[in-house]
Design a protein around this motif. Sequence first.
Motif, PDB file in Angstrom:
ATOM      1  N   ALA A  17      32.172  16.701  72.503  1.00 45.92           N
ATOM      2  CA  ALA A  17      32.506  16.766  73.926  1.00 45.92           C
ATOM      3  C   ALA A  17      32.893  18.192  74.324  1.00 45.92           C
ATOM      4  CB  ALA A  17      33.642  15.791  74.247  1.00 45.92           C
ATOM      5  N   LEU A  18      33.640  18.866  73.443  1.00 51.99           N
ATOM      6  CA  LEU A  18      33.984  20.270  73.701  1.00 51.99           C
ATOM      7  C   LEU A  18      32.731  21.139  73.769  1.00 51.99           C
ATOM      8  CD1 LEU A  18      37.159  20.891  71.501  1.00 51.99           C
ATOM      9  CD2 LEU A  18      36.997  21.105  73.982  1.00 51.99           C
ATOM     10  N   ALA A  19      31.805  20.923  72.847  1.00 51.08           N
ATOM     11  CA  ALA A  19      30.568  21.705  72.848  1.00 51.08           C
ATOM     12  C   ALA A  19      29.715  21.399  74.081  1.00 51.08           C
ATOM     13  CB  ALA A  19      29.779  21.416  71.574  1.00 51.08           C
ATOM     14  N   LEU A  20      29.750  20.142  74.514  1.00 51.90           N
ATOM     15  CA  LEU A  20      28.950  19.727  75.671  1.00 51.90           C
ATOM     16  C   LEU A  20      29.376  20.473  76.931  1.00 51.90           C
ATOM     17  CD1 LEU A  20      26.714  17.578  76.337  1.00 51.90           C
ATOM     18  CD2 LEU A  20      28.577  16.107  77.120  1.00 51.90           C
ATOM     19  N   VAL A  21      30.677  20.588  77.118  1.00 52.41           N
ATOM     20  CA  VAL A  21      31.192  21.259  78.317  1.00 52.41           C
ATOM     21  C   VAL A  21      31.429  22.751  78.054  1.00 52.41           C
ATOM     22  CG1 VAL A  21      33.029  21.212  80.058  1.00 52.41           C
ATOM     23  CG2 VAL A  21      32.259  19.087  79.008  1.00 52.41           C
ATOM     24  N   GLY A  22      31.626  23.116  76.788  1.00 56.42           N
ATOM     25  CA  GLY A  22      31.932  24.507  76.458  1.00 56.42           C
ATOM     26  C   GLY A  22      30.823  25.475  76.797  1.00 56.42           C
ATOM     27  N   THR A  23      29.597  24.984  76.916  1.00 61.41           N
ATOM     28  CA  THR A  23      28.483  25.861  77.272  1.00 61.41           C
ATOM     29  C   THR A  23      28.550  26.314  78.728  1.00 61.41           C
ATOM     30  OG1 THR A  23      27.124  23.903  77.760  1.00 61.41           O
ATOM     31  CG2 THR A  23      26.982  24.825  75.551  1.00 61.41           C
ATOM     32  N   GLU A  24      29.400  25.687  79.537  1.00 60.82           N
ATOM     33  CA  GLU A  24      29.466  25.997  80.957  1.00 60.82           C
ATOM     34  C   GLU A  24      30.749  26.729  81.352  1.00 60.82           C
ATOM     35  OE1 GLU A  24      28.845  22.460  83.173  1.00 60.82           O
ATOM     36  OE2 GLU A  24      26.908  22.009  82.266  1.00 60.82           O
ATOM     37  N   VAL A  25      31.601  27.053  80.387  1.00 57.97           N
ATOM     38  CA  VAL A  25      32.851  27.733  80.701  1.00 57.97           C
ATOM     39  C   VAL A  25      32.705  29.227  80.446  1.00 57.97           C
ATOM     40  CG1 VAL A  25      34.147  25.653  80.106  1.00 57.97           C
ATOM     41  CG2 VAL A  25      33.842  27.445  78.389  1.00 57.97           C
ATOM     42  N   GLU A  26      33.718  29.973  80.847  1.00 62.73           N
ATOM     43  CA  GLU A  26      33.699  31.414  80.641  1.00 62.73           C
ATOM     44  C   GLU A  26      33.707  31.749  79.142  1.00 62.73           C
ATOM     45  OE1 GLU A  26      33.507  33.894  82.919  1.00 62.73           O
ATOM     46  OE2 GLU A  26      33.138  32.312  84.394  1.00 62.73           O
ATOM     47  N   GLY A  76      37.509  22.773  91.283  1.00 68.62           N
ATOM     48  CA  GLY A  76      36.154  23.291  91.146  1.00 68.62           C
ATOM     49  C   GLY A  76      35.606  23.049  89.748  1.00 68.62           C
ATOM     50  N   GLN A  77      34.298  23.105  89.638  1.00 68.62           N
ATOM     51  CA  GLN A  77      33.637  22.797  88.375  1.00 68.62           C
ATOM     52  C   GLN A  77      34.033  23.759  87.257  1.00 68.62           C
ATOM     53  OE1 GLN A  77      29.397  23.093  88.521  1.00 68.62           O
ATOM     54  NE2 GLN A  77      29.089  22.384  86.424  1.00 68.62           N
ATOM     55  N   GLU A  78      33.927  25.056  87.515  1.00 68.37           N
ATOM     56  CA  GLU A  78      34.188  26.025  86.454  1.00 68.37           C
ATOM     57  C   GLU A  78      35.661  26.044  86.062  1.00 68.37           C
ATOM     58  OE1 GLU A  78      32.726  29.739  87.786  1.00 68.37           O
ATOM     59  OE2 GLU A  78      30.614  29.176  87.658  1.00 68.37           O
ATOM     60  N   ALA A  79      36.548  26.030  87.056  1.00 67.00           N
ATOM     61  CA  ALA A  79      37.978  26.082  86.759  1.00 67.00           C
ATOM     62  C   ALA A  79      38.441  24.840  86.014  1.00 67.00           C
ATOM     63  CB  ALA A  79      38.770  26.262  88.051  1.00 67.00           C
ATOM     64  N   SER A  80      38.029  23.659  86.488  1.00 65.92           N
ATOM     65  CA  SER A  80      38.463  22.420  85.840  1.00 65.92           C
ATOM     66  C   SER A  80      37.861  22.276  84.447  1.00 65.92           C
ATOM     67  CB  SER A  80      38.084  21.212  86.706  1.00 65.92           C
ATOM     68  OG  SER A  80      36.684  21.177  86.929  1.00 65.92           O
ATOM     69  N   SER A  81      36.595  22.673  84.283  1.00 69.36           N
ATOM     70  CA  SER A  81      35.968  22.591  82.960  1.00 69.36           C
ATOM     71  C   SER A  81      36.669  23.532  81.976  1.00 69.36           C
ATOM     72  CB  SER A  81      34.486  22.958  83.060  1.00 69.36           C
ATOM     73  OG  SER A  81      33.799  22.062  83.898  1.00 69.36           O
ATOM     74  N   THR A  82      36.942  24.759  82.418  1.00 66.18           N
ATOM     75  CA  THR A  82      37.625  25.722  81.551  1.00 66.18           C
ATOM     76  C   THR A  82      39.013  25.232  81.176  1.00 66.18           C
ATOM     77  OG1 THR A  82      36.418  27.533  82.612  1.00 66.18           O
ATOM     78  CG2 THR A  82      38.389  28.113  81.355  1.00 66.18           C
ATOM     79  N   LEU A  83      39.747  24.696  82.145  1.00 67.61           N
ATOM     80  CA  LEU A  83      41.099  24.205  81.883  1.00 67.61           C
ATOM     81  C   LEU A  83      41.085  23.040  80.903  1.00 67.61           C
ATOM     82  CD1 LEU A  83      44.113  24.337  82.538  1.00 67.61           C
ATOM     83  CD2 LEU A  83      43.680  22.801  84.467  1.00 67.61           C
ATOM     84  N   LEU A  84      40.165  22.101  81.079  1.00 64.45           N
ATOM     85  CA  LEU A  84      40.108  20.932  80.194  1.00 64.45           C
ATOM     86  C   LEU A  84      39.697  21.318  78.773  1.00 64.45           C
ATOM     87  CD1 LEU A  84      38.555  18.239  82.552  1.00 64.45           C
ATOM     88  CD2 LEU A  84      40.831  18.199  81.532  1.00 64.45           C
ATOM     89  N   VAL A  85      38.768  22.255  78.651  1.00 66.67           N
ATOM     90  CA  VAL A  85      38.362  22.706  77.309  1.00 66.67           C
ATOM     91  C   VAL A  85      39.530  23.353  76.582  1.00 66.67           C
ATOM     92  CG1 VAL A  85      36.937  24.406  76.109  1.00 66.67           C
ATOM     93  CG2 VAL A  85      35.903  22.917  77.816  1.00 66.67           C
TER      94      VAL A  85
END
Length: 218
Positions: A17-26, A76-85
């Motif tokens: 799950a981390l890898a799935l979303v990690g591709t879209e974070v900073e 937002g998508q990027e902020a929330s994804s980065t925070l959750l990762v």
Amino acid sequence: MRIFFRKGPLCFSTLAALALVGTEVEPWALMLSLVLLLLRYGAEKKWWFPLPPWMVNILSVVSLGLVFAEFKTFLGQEASSTLLVLLCALRIMDFSSERDEKLLILLGFILVALKFIFSVDLYWVPIGAAIFLGLWRSLLPEKMESPWRITLSAALKALPAVAILFFIFPRLHVPWAQSFGNNIPISGMSESISPGDISNLTMSQQTVFRAEFSEYNP
């Protein structure tokens, strides 16, 4: 110390799950998450001592500050994804109780759901389904007889309801996702234009510039 990297379904599903979303974070957030996971892995292998809880708390506050400094918001998508990762990596870093295990499972479900909120590519469906099955399996006791059979049986029973909901309900436009859709031009023309774009053109009330005349007023 409670061992995370020996918990097969939980470890695989959470890292996937981390890898799935990690591709879209900073990139810096992804690198920081990888460093945290490496520190946890080395501590479980007894290569070094684990970080004390107070240091993990400091890292959590620093992570929140970095996300806010980067995006000026937690929405937002990027902020929330980065925070959750980052939160998921920090929770793995501080993995020590059954409560942490349940929280990781919840974060895993949220990460996969977040991926499908902003992406409808079909090739992510089997990967997401495998992660969901692994997370469901992690909810069952380790000593339960035939846990995978029970998990697959529950998933198959849920498929008709999922199919009905998929075709009946359209995708919802959530406020924190609206800024990542197709932006309507405010004024002016871009290099390319499609039929119908003019009807969506709106005028902005924002001030463009101010001019002062020193000698006379026009």
